[in-house]
Motif scaffolding. Structure first.
Motif, short mmCIF file in Angstrom:
data_model
loop_
_atom_site.label_atom_id
_atom_site.label_comp_id
_atom_site.label_asym_id
_atom_site.label_seq_id
_atom_site.Cartn_x
_atom_site.Cartn_y
_atom_site.Cartn_z
N SER A 1 0.81 -1.22 0.00
CA SER A 1 0.00 0.00 0.00
C SER A 1 0.84 1.27 0.00
O SER A 1 0.34 2.35 0.29
CB SER A 1 -0.99 0.04 1.18
N ALA A 2 2.13 1.16 -0.34
CA ALA A 2 3.01 2.34 -0.40
C ALA A 2 3.54 2.57 -1.81
O ALA A 2 4.56 3.22 -2.00
CB ALA A 2 4.18 2.17 0.57
N GLY A 3 2.85 2.04 -2.82
CA GLY A 3 3.33 2.14 -4.19
C GLY A 3 3.41 3.57 -4.69
O GLY A 3 4.35 3.93 -5.42
N MET A 4 2.44 4.41 -4.34
CA MET A 4 2.47 5.82 -4.76
C MET A 4 3.72 6.50 -4.20
O MET A 4 4.35 7.32 -4.86
CB MET A 4 1.21 6.55 -4.27
N MET A 5 4.09 6.18 -2.98
CA MET A 5 5.22 6.81 -2.32
C MET A 5 6.55 6.29 -2.85
O MET A 5 7.50 7.05 -3.06
CB MET A 5 5.15 6.56 -0.80
N LEU A 6 6.65 4.98 -3.09
CA LEU A 6 7.92 4.35 -3.45
C LEU A 6 8.10 4.17 -4.95
O LEU A 6 9.22 3.91 -5.41
CB LEU A 6 8.03 2.99 -2.77
N GLY A 7 7.01 4.27 -5.72
CA GLY A 7 7.05 3.88 -7.12
C GLY A 7 8.08 4.60 -7.96
O GLY A 7 8.76 3.99 -8.79
N GLY A 8 8.22 5.92 -7.79
CA GLY A 8 9.13 6.69 -8.64
C GLY A 8 10.58 6.25 -8.50
O GLY A 8 11.24 5.88 -9.48
N GLY A 9 11.08 6.25 -7.27
CA GLY A 9 12.47 5.87 -7.03
C GLY A 9 12.73 4.42 -7.35
O GLY A 9 13.76 4.06 -7.95
N CYS A 10 11.78 3.55 -6.97
CA CYS A 10 11.96 2.13 -7.23
C CYS A 10 11.94 1.84 -8.73
O CYS A 10 12.68 0.99 -9.23
CB CYS A 10 10.88 1.31 -6.52
N GLY A 11 11.08 2.56 -9.47
CA GLY A 11 11.03 2.38 -10.91
C GLY A 11 12.33 2.76 -11.58
O GLY A 11 12.82 2.08 -12.48
N GLN A 12 12.92 3.86 -11.11
CA GLN A 12 14.21 4.31 -11.66
C GLN A 12 15.30 3.28 -11.39
O GLN A 12 16.10 2.94 -12.27
CB GLN A 12 14.60 5.66 -11.06
N GLU A 13 15.34 2.76 -10.16
CA GLU A 13 16.36 1.77 -9.82
C GLU A 13 16.14 0.46 -10.57
O GLU A 13 17.09 -0.20 -10.99
CB GLU A 13 16.37 1.52 -8.30
N LEU A 14 14.88 0.07 -10.74
CA LEU A 14 14.59 -1.16 -11.46
C LEU A 14 15.02 -1.06 -12.92
O LEU A 14 15.55 -2.02 -13.49
CB LEU A 14 13.10 -1.49 -11.36
N ALA A 15 14.82 0.11 -13.52
CA ALA A 15 15.27 0.31 -14.90
C ALA A 15 16.78 0.18 -15.00
O ALA A 15 17.31 -0.47 -15.92
CB ALA A 15 14.81 1.68 -15.40
N HIS A 16 17.50 0.79 -14.07
CA HIS A 16 18.96 0.67 -14.04
C HIS A 16 19.37 -0.78 -13.84
O HIS A 16 20.33 -1.27 -14.45
CB HIS A 16 19.52 1.55 -12.91
#
Length: 511
Positions: A42-57
């Motif tokens: 339930s914290a996807g809105m909060m964590l999504g941006g940074g986690c998405g960037q790291e996952l792409a890397h």
């Protein structure tokens, strides 16, 4: 602002909660090229941006740019992710404790007793209070109040489960719900000082034990390991790794073997071998009665190993320590663990031998400056920054994974460095405390404990130059330091060597 259509996003969504309340990210250990980015609790809105960037890397370069170990799917052992009971219990507890205060020494009540080593029942009867790591029950400390068994999970009384009454293990945990020293601080002290003054036994059986074998095992070891392994004869390697990161190590090594197409394999024997560590100035006297070999410095020097008989059982004895004392690790076949352990305890009775747990190991190793994974060492730290250049074969011409990055960093200078601090005032610290140098914040504490031998608080953290320049040893030694805990600043002394036995005399058996 984003407007959400309630027909698509109704007010009551089904949410996912993972076993430790952290997302699942990274490459799946079962399938190369399949990456996860889910389970955000339930914290996807909060964590999504940074986690998405790291996952792409991660996908593009094979690893994230920042330390993402806490979210890495490889933090869970496959025996746990395959266990529906463990998943159900731990996911429920992570939800139930969603808004609970996180205390330094808390342990889960759910998903327990999933992996127990051969000494579990023996130590339980002697008052062992267990910690859970990677599904294993490992000794935390030993209570004089007798056995404190871990009972089946009661879901905190939910779903018509009857909550346990007078649950001794839970009561011991509850006593630890403090940011002060715990009420059994003196018990940890006894375990530590008994190791320093006499001899202590540590059950470290939860460690991962792997064999790297095959025609190209040496070639693979040269590439995988930063240390020079040429001095070790033979065609295979026996690896022991911290049990809490066994799956992580397994996945990393097997991935490298596959990518480099080395003709060898990694064999997991973690469940088949126990590990009994006997440490302290009296360890030689004790083990000389148990092991059928000469344990003198000349016959059995530090950092060597032998296959020997112990009370009639074949074991691998390795002269190593993680507490800074003379001692040996006994790697014992599962069926032989109890008789070998009993023989050690019988021989050690007249030398004051005691059982000790990982809370004592944490304190003793902190005094000695030994590094802990994901406290002092993370995936975004380097051996040079951590003071571990001696583990790297940079003086040789042998290529190894990460060599180019280390050579580049060595040439350009270190922009941060791990240093040790001691605080004379007896104040508990646990990590994340701010580090002040000349009235400027230069970093934060990664790991802290209380050193009972030196009778001081010990802390480790990486410091940076606020001006952006290199962090030389002269820079480290020239500052005035303080550590800030809960808004209170305490004067601290900086150390570039271990605050306890910096010349390693005790490790060499010189007392």
């Amino acid at each position: 602002p984003v407007l959400l259509d309630q027909r698509v996003f109704p007010s009551s969504l089904t949410e996912s909660f993972t076993a430790d309340h952290k997302p699942l990210m990274g490459e799946a250990p079962e399938l190369r090229g399949f990456f996860l980015g889910c389970g955000f609790n339930s914290a996807g809105m909060m964590l999504g941006g940074g986690c998405g960037q790291e996952l792409a890397h991660w996908i593009i370069h094979g690893r994230p740019e920042k330390d993402m170990y806490g979210y890495d799917i490889r933090r869970f052992h496959h025996s746990l992710t395959d266990n529906r009971l463990w998943i159900r219990e731990r996911s429920h507890e992570s939800y139930a404790k969603n808004y609970s205060v996180v205390f330094p020494h808390d342990e889960p009540l759910a998903g327990r007793n999933m992996r127990r080593d051969p000494l579990h029942e023996e130590l339980l009867q002697q008052g062992c209070v267990f910690q859970e790591r990677h599904g294993w029950e490992r000794p935390g400390w030993f209570s004089p109040q007798g056995p404190a068994p871990i009972l089946p999970y009661d879901y905190y009384g939910a779903y018509e489960h009857q909550p346990h009454e007078d649950y001794k293990y839970n009561r011991l945990l509850s006593n630890e719900y403090t940011f002060d020293f715990p009420p059994h601080h003196d018990i940890i002290q006894k375990e530590c000082l008994s190791c320093r003054d006499a001899v202590a036994v540590f059950d470290m059986s939860y460690f991962g034990k792997f064999y790297l074998v095959g025609p190209e095992a040496k070639k693979a070891a040269d590439w995988l390991f930063s240390a020079d392994v040429h001095k070790h004869p033979g065609d295979g390697y026996y690896l022991t790794v911290g049990g809490a990161v066994a799956q992580y190590n397994w996945s990393h090594i097997t991935t490298v073997l596959q990518d480099k197409k080395f003709n060898c394999q990694l064999v997991d024997c973690s469940e088949d071998i126990g590990m009994i560590s006997v440490q302290g100035p009296e360890s030689r006297a004790v083990l000389q009665e148990v092991l059928e070999t000469d344990l003198s410095n000349e016959a059995f020097p530090f950092s060597t190993n032998k296959l020997v008989k112990a009370a009639g059982h074949l074991v691998r004895a390795i002269r190593l320590t993680f507490v800074g004392e003379m001692g040996w690790e006994l790697h014992v076949p599962k069926a032989s663990c109890v008789p070998v352990y009993k023989a050690v305890m019988k021989a050690g009775a007249k030398h004051g031998i005691i059982n000790a747990g990982y809370r004592a190991i944490d304190s003793l190793s902190s005094e000695k400056g030994y590094r802990h994974w994901h406290a002092d060492l993370r995936s975004d730290d380097t051996p040079l920054e951590a003071g571990l250049a001696f583990t790297c074969k940079l003086k040789s011409a042998i290529p190894f994974l990460g060599r180019e990055a280390l050579e580049k960093q060595r040439a350009s200078g270190l922009l941060r460095r791990l240093v040790c601090f001691t605080v004379d005032k007896k104040v508990p610290m646990f990590g994340l405390e701010a580090i002040w140098r000349n009235e400027k914040v230069v970093g934060h504490i990664r790991k802290a404990d209380f050193g009972f031998t030196i009778n001081k608080t010990i802390a480790y953290g990486y410091i940076q130059n606020p001006e952006g320049g290199p962090v030389s040893l002269e820079f480290v030694k020239s500052g005035d330091y303080a550590l800030e805990r809960m808004g209170v600043i305490y004067a601290a002394q900086v150390h570039v060597k271990s605050p306890f036995d910096p010349d390693n005399k005790r490790v060499k058996g010189i007392y």
